[in-house]
Design a protein around this motif. Structure first.
Motif, PDB file in Angstrom:
ATOM      1  N   PHE A  19       3.221   3.665   7.215  1.00  0.00           N
ATOM      2  CA  PHE A  19       3.633   2.281   7.456  1.00  0.00           C
ATOM      3  C   PHE A  19       2.580   1.334   6.927  1.00  0.00           C
ATOM      4  CE2 PHE A  19       5.670   4.749  10.778  1.00  0.00           C
ATOM      5  CZ  PHE A  19       6.963   4.259  10.765  1.00  0.00           C
ATOM      6  N   TYR A  20       3.042   0.209   6.377  1.00  0.00           N
ATOM      7  CA  TYR A  20       2.149  -0.900   6.019  1.00  0.00           C
ATOM      8  C   TYR A  20       1.752  -1.585   7.312  1.00  0.00           C
ATOM      9  CZ  TYR A  20       0.858  -5.584   4.490  1.00  0.00           C
ATOM     10  OH  TYR A  20       0.203  -6.772   4.295  1.00  0.00           O
ATOM     11  N   VAL A  21       0.450  -1.820   7.504  1.00  0.00           N
ATOM     12  CA  VAL A  21      -0.031  -2.515   8.705  1.00  0.00           C
ATOM     13  C   VAL A  21      -0.293  -3.971   8.378  1.00  0.00           C
ATOM     14  CG1 VAL A  21      -1.818  -2.615  10.487  1.00  0.00           C
ATOM     15  CG2 VAL A  21      -0.990  -0.394   9.657  1.00  0.00           C
ATOM     16  N   ASP A  22      -1.257  -4.221   7.513  1.00  0.00           N
ATOM     17  CA  ASP A  22      -1.602  -5.574   7.105  1.00  0.00           C
ATOM     18  C   ASP A  22      -2.495  -5.498   5.880  1.00  0.00           C
ATOM     19  OD1 ASP A  22      -4.120  -4.848   8.051  1.00  0.00           O
ATOM     20  OD2 ASP A  22      -4.065  -6.179   9.781  1.00  0.00           O
ATOM     21  N   GLY A  23      -2.971  -6.648   5.421  1.00  0.00           N
ATOM     22  CA  GLY A  23      -3.817  -6.633   4.246  1.00  0.00           C
ATOM     23  C   GLY A  23      -4.679  -7.878   4.152  1.00  0.00           C
ATOM     24  N   ASP A  24      -5.674  -7.779   3.301  1.00  0.00           N
ATOM     25  CA  ASP A  24      -6.559  -8.892   3.016  1.00  0.00           C
ATOM     26  C   ASP A  24      -6.321  -9.344   1.587  1.00  0.00           C
ATOM     27  OD1 ASP A  24      -7.915  -8.696   5.522  1.00  0.00           O
ATOM     28  OD2 ASP A  24      -9.096  -7.035   4.734  1.00  0.00           O
ATOM     29  N   ILE A  25      -6.108 -10.650   1.409  1.00  0.00           N
ATOM     30  CA  ILE A  25      -5.950 -11.221   0.075  1.00  0.00           C
ATOM     31  C   ILE A  25      -7.339 -11.306  -0.540  1.00  0.00           C
ATOM     32  CG2 ILE A  25      -5.156 -13.230  -1.242  1.00  0.00           C
ATOM     33  CD1 ILE A  25      -2.927 -11.715   0.252  1.00  0.00           C
ATOM     34  N   LEU A  26      -7.438 -10.830  -1.776  1.00  0.00           N
ATOM     35  CA  LEU A  26      -8.712 -10.822  -2.508  1.00  0.00           C
ATOM     36  C   LEU A  26      -8.669 -11.841  -3.632  1.00  0.00           C
ATOM     37  CD1 LEU A  26      -9.088  -6.935  -2.696  1.00  0.00           C
ATOM     38  CD2 LEU A  26     -10.164  -8.482  -1.051  1.00  0.00           C
ATOM     39  N   GLU A  55      -4.466  -7.786  -3.313  1.00  0.00           N
ATOM     40  CA  GLU A  55      -4.557  -7.485  -1.891  1.00  0.00           C
ATOM     41  C   GLU A  55      -5.122  -6.095  -1.659  1.00  0.00           C
ATOM     42  OE1 GLU A  55      -1.174  -8.569   0.667  1.00  0.00           O
ATOM     43  OE2 GLU A  55      -1.324  -6.583   1.566  1.00  0.00           O
ATOM     44  N   ARG A  56      -5.859  -5.964  -0.577  1.00  0.00           N
ATOM     45  CA  ARG A  56      -6.260  -4.655  -0.058  1.00  0.00           C
ATOM     46  C   ARG A  56      -5.437  -4.451   1.205  1.00  0.00           C
ATOM     47  NH1 ARG A  56     -11.334  -5.322   1.391  1.00  0.00           N
ATOM     48  NH2 ARG A  56     -12.025  -5.239  -0.750  1.00  0.00           N
ATOM     49  N   SER A  57      -4.501  -3.511   1.145  1.00  0.00           N
ATOM     50  CA  SER A  57      -3.563  -3.271   2.238  1.00  0.00           C
ATOM     51  C   SER A  57      -3.995  -2.060   3.056  1.00  0.00           C
ATOM     52  CB  SER A  57      -2.162  -2.996   1.685  1.00  0.00           C
ATOM     53  OG  SER A  57      -1.687  -4.092   0.965  1.00  0.00           O
ATOM     54  N   ARG A  58      -3.720  -2.134   4.362  1.00  0.00           N
ATOM     55  CA  ARG A  58      -4.018  -1.034   5.266  1.00  0.00           C
ATOM     56  C   ARG A  58      -2.715  -0.351   5.676  1.00  0.00           C
ATOM     57  NH1 ARG A  58      -7.968  -4.685   5.959  1.00  0.00           N
ATOM     58  NH2 ARG A  58      -6.714  -6.143   7.159  1.00  0.00           N
ATOM     59  N   ALA A  99      -5.190   4.862   5.481  1.00  0.00           N
ATOM     60  CA  ALA A  99      -5.525   4.696   4.064  1.00  0.00           C
ATOM     61  C   ALA A  99      -5.475   3.219   3.711  1.00  0.00           C
ATOM     62  CB  ALA A  99      -4.548   5.480   3.187  1.00  0.00           C
ATOM     63  N   GLU A 100      -6.086   2.902   2.578  1.00  0.00           N
ATOM     64  CA  GLU A 100      -6.038   1.550   2.020  1.00  0.00           C
ATOM     65  C   GLU A 100      -5.604   1.642   0.564  1.00  0.00           C
ATOM     66  OE1 GLU A 100      -9.521  -0.667   4.606  1.00  0.00           O
ATOM     67  OE2 GLU A 100      -9.918  -0.166   2.527  1.00  0.00           O
ATOM     68  N   VAL A 101      -4.876   0.634   0.134  1.00  0.00           N
ATOM     69  CA  VAL A 101      -4.459   0.543  -1.263  1.00  0.00           C
ATOM     70  C   VAL A 101      -4.778  -0.869  -1.739  1.00  0.00           C
ATOM     71  CG1 VAL A 101      -2.549   0.671  -2.908  1.00  0.00           C
ATOM     72  CG2 VAL A 101      -2.601   2.226  -0.938  1.00  0.00           C
ATOM     73  N   GLU A 102      -5.550  -0.950  -2.813  1.00  0.00           N
ATOM     74  CA  GLU A 102      -5.839  -2.242  -3.444  1.00  0.00           C
ATOM     75  C   GLU A 102      -4.944  -2.359  -4.666  1.00  0.00           C
ATOM     76  OE1 GLU A 102      -9.443  -4.596  -5.729  1.00  0.00           O
ATOM     77  OE2 GLU A 102      -9.924  -2.832  -4.542  1.00  0.00           O
ATOM     78  N   PHE A 103      -4.285  -3.506  -4.780  1.00  0.00           N
ATOM     79  CA  PHE A 103      -3.342  -3.680  -5.883  1.00  0.00           C
ATOM     80  C   PHE A 103      -3.321  -5.131  -6.340  1.00  0.00           C
ATOM     81  CE2 PHE A 103      -0.931  -4.753  -2.127  1.00  0.00           C
ATOM     82  CZ  PHE A 103      -0.165  -5.836  -2.512  1.00  0.00           C
ATOM     83  N   VAL A 104      -2.754  -5.312  -7.517  1.00  0.00           N
ATOM     84  CA  VAL A 104      -2.457  -6.641  -8.047  1.00  0.00           C
ATOM     85  C   VAL A 104      -0.978  -6.640  -8.429  1.00  0.00           C
ATOM     86  CG1 VAL A 104      -2.889  -8.305  -9.888  1.00  0.00           C
ATOM     87  CG2 VAL A 104      -4.799  -6.988  -8.932  1.00  0.00           C
ATOM     88  N   ALA A 105      -0.245  -7.588  -7.855  1.00  0.00           N
ATOM     89  CA  ALA A 105       1.177  -7.762  -8.183  1.00  0.00           C
ATOM     90  C   ALA A 105       1.322  -9.114  -8.890  1.00  0.00           C
ATOM     91  CB  ALA A 105       2.032  -7.723  -6.922  1.00  0.00           C
TER      92      ALA A 105
END
Length: 128
Positions: free
Chosen positions: A120-127, A108-111, A89-95
């Protein structure tokens, strides 16, 4: 109606124990990637390095994680939770946070991957 004296930092539920508190420190697995992402945000707010390490996939986990004590976390907005298949799954969020008085925004869009019933959190791309 009185306000909850211990709201959950992730903003999903009014009470910490009814929300991310179910996972932090209990070993109970988050039911989905969004819940894990929210509980990881809460762990950053609370400075719970152990939880962050335990929920970071071993393939990408930092050997040592030190949190910046000068960060004041201000809020979380989940933009999108995308289920790719039963175990991805992916989760896009703003913190939002404040560091030395300056506002910061992490988009970030996290994988995430699920193994043996645990997300588990794998990694993510900063948007932008």
């Amino acid at each position: 109606m009185p306000t909850n004296p211990n709201p959950c930092p992730c903003g999903r539920a009014p009470g910490f124990s009814d929300c991310c508190g179910r996972y932090l420190g209990t070993g109970a697995p988050a039911p989905d990637a969004e819940s894990l992402m929210r509980s990881r945000y809460t762990a950053f707010v609370l400075g719970d390095v152990g939880y962050l390490q335990a929920t970071w996939h071993a393939s990408h986990r930092a050997p040592l994680l030190e949190l910046d004590g000068g960060v004041k976390w201000l809020g979380l907005e989940v933009k999108r939770h995308t289920v790719i298949d039963a175990d991805h799954a992916e989760v896009e969020f703003v913190a939002r946070s404040r560091i030395q008085g300056r506002g910061q925004r992490l988009h970030e869009r996290s994988r995430f991957v699920r193994e043996n019933g645990h997300w588990f959190y794998v990694d993510g791309d900063i948007l932008p």
